[in-house]
Design an enzyme around this catalytic site. Structure first.
Site, PDB file in Angstrom:
ATOM      1  N   SER A   1      44.623  50.031  34.733  1.00  5.00           N
ATOM      2  CA  SER A   1      43.923  49.144  33.799  1.00  5.00           C
ATOM      3  C   SER A   1      44.710  47.849  33.613  1.00  5.00           C
ATOM      4  CB  SER A   1      43.727  49.844  32.456  1.00  5.00           C
ATOM      5  OG  SER A   1      44.968  50.037  31.831  1.00  5.00           O
TER       6      SER A   1
ATOM      7  N   ARG B   1      42.730  44.617  34.777  1.00  5.67           N
ATOM      8  CA  ARG B   1      42.286  43.714  33.711  1.00  5.67           C
ATOM      9  C   ARG B   1      42.670  42.275  34.059  1.00  5.67           C
ATOM     10  NH1 ARG B   1      45.085  45.575  30.117  1.00  5.67           N
ATOM     11  NH2 ARG B   1      43.646  47.114  29.299  1.00  5.67           N
TER      12      ARG B   1
ATOM     13  N   ASN C   1      39.865  39.489  35.315  1.00  6.07           N
ATOM     14  CA  ASN C   1      39.637  38.256  34.549  1.00  6.07           C
ATOM     15  C   ASN C   1      39.890  37.022  35.395  1.00  6.07           C
ATOM     16  OD1 ASN C   1      39.039  38.353  31.515  1.00  6.07           O
ATOM     17  ND2 ASN C   1      40.328  40.132  31.874  1.00  6.07           N
TER      18      ASN C   1
END
Lengths: 287, 156
Positions: free
Chosen positions: A209, A213, A217
């Site tokens: 994660s 992440r 993004n």
């Protein structure tokens, strides 16, 4: 700007391809297409990612090292003041989230925050500037400017953090303690396999994660920059429509870039904070 | 977007950067910050101390001033007392002296009176003798009666 000879799809693909190089038959060879890059397998390097990471890291360390050399008890100069401000911010974050005592955590947090921030900042460089410069040298050469849009870079960071988490978990709790933490909760000793599965997933999800992440993004942000840049591709023809598109490109890329200043800082901060929290959990016995 | 050895290279680079940061960046800056913090704290403490000392000094100065005032008034009172004492003493002395002078003057006056009396006595006796001589020129021999006249003069 897409030149007339390539289509939008080619333009996007070009911008999303790393410069992947490997040693082939004794000399350094770089892939000229995505398929070629894939063929190179694991033992290849994304040179653009590494060079940009290295440059940003060196810039960060250069300025911070200079400030560290100049730091004194007197009135701080501009650079020293800025660096002290950043360091105090990091120090406060670490003190707020990390309860153990480990001299590694704060410098680690600083490196993560400053380095990722600078890497992400590359996203604000207009996407074709460097690409066109590179194309002057070799039109077939790829150059992806933002290392955090390369999962190799983000996984390289998050797996390092993961290794630290596992290392400190074992060091602080002992191998048995670490195993107990994974196996004896949340459902007690008799449900050890279920516990192990649940805790294992939650442990492994940390690096995944963390890196996805950041990668997601930045990749999405980069994608939107590419799409915005594509809009202006139509301005080759002089018409009201193409002028509107050209204006929209300028306005949209400006707006997205301003919004992105927030995103790059936020992503760097989240990565840093989660690293601190994971390491704090590794240092704590919570039973 | 393939996973390849970049990951490992990135991790190594990360480790080196963290090592450098931990060795050469973080400690000197934190030391400087801590030292400055201490310096500022010391400065503030010194300022507080200075303020306190100033207060003490002001209090002490006030005390000294009051003591000095008290002393001055004491001295003035003493001086007043002494002055009146001196005046009293002088008065006493003057009185004594005056008495003495008066006594002396009185004695002198008495002497003068006596001397005048003596003179008068002699003159009276001479006058008496001269008068008597004139009266008695013919019948009385001055020499023969000189003794008697002397006795009379002494009785006067």
């Amino acid at each position: 700007m897409a030149s007339e000879s390539i289509t939008s799809s080619e333009y996007i693909k070009h911008h999303l391809q790393n410069l992947t190089c490997t040693l082939q038959e004794g000399h350094f060879h770089c892939a000229h297409s995505a398929a070629e890059a894939k063929e190179m397998g694991f033992w290849a390097l994304n040179v653009d990612t590494l060079v940009m990471s290295f440059l940003t890291g060196v810039i960060f360390l250069f300025f911070f090292y200079r400030a560290a050399r100049k730091a004194s008890t007197g009135v701080p100069s501009g650079l020293v003041n800025f660096v002290e401000w950043v360091i105090e911010f990091i120090d406060n974050s670490v003190r707020g989230s990390f309860t153990g005592r480990n001299p590694l955590v704060a410098p680690l947090a600083l490196t993560i925050f400053a380095w990722i921030w600078l890497i992400n900042l590359m996203d604000l460089v207009p996407i074709d500037f460097v690409g066109q410069l590179i194309a002057l040298y070799d039109p077939h050469m790829y150059w992806k400017l933002v290392p955090s849009t390369d999962p190799n870079a983000t996984f390289g960071l998050s797996l390092s953090v993961f290794v630290l988490v596992v290392y400190y978990s074992i060091k602080m709790k002992g191998p048995g303690g670490f195993f107990a933490e994974l196996a004896y909760q949340p459902f007690g000793k008799f449900a050890a396999p279920i516990n192990l599965f649940l805790e294992g997933v939650s442990l492994l999800s940390k690096p995944v994660s963390l890196s996805l992440r950041l990668f997601g993004n930045m990749y999405a942000g980069e994608m939107i920059f590419i799409l915005i840049a594509l809009m202006g591709g139509a301005w080759a023809t002089a018409s009201v429509g193409s002028a509107t598109l050209f204006g929209s490109q300028i306005l949209l890329s400006l707006g997205w870039a301003i919004f992105h200043i927030l995103i790059i800082t936020l992503q760097a901060f989240i990565f840093m904070t989660l690293t601190i929290v994971y390491l704090d959990m590794a240092h704590q016995e919570h039973h | 977007m393939n996973i390849n050895a970049t990951l490992i290279a990135q991790a190594i680079m990360f480790a080196l950067f963290v090592w450098f940061c931990m060795k050469f960046v973080w400690p000197p800056i934190m030391d400087a910050l801590a030292a400055r913090q201490k310096q500022i704290a010391d400065g503030l403490a010194a300022a507080d101390r200075g303020k306190h000392e100033l207060e003490l000094a002001a209090k002490k100065a006030n005390q000294e001033l009051n003591a000095a005032k008290e002393k001055a008034s004491d001295i003035i009172a003493q001086a007043d007392k002494r002055a009146s004492e001196i005046v009293e003493e002088a008065k006493g002395n003057a009185k004594v002296e005056g008495d003495r002078i008066i006594t002396g003057a009185k004695a002198e006056i008495e002497q003068e009176v006596n001397r005048a009396k003596e003179g008068l006595r002699q003159q009276v006796s001479a006058l008496a003798v001269a008068g008597a001589e004139k009266i008695l020129r013919k019948e009385i021999d001055a020499k023969a009666h000189a003794d008697m006249l002397k006795t009379i003069a002494n009785e006067l």
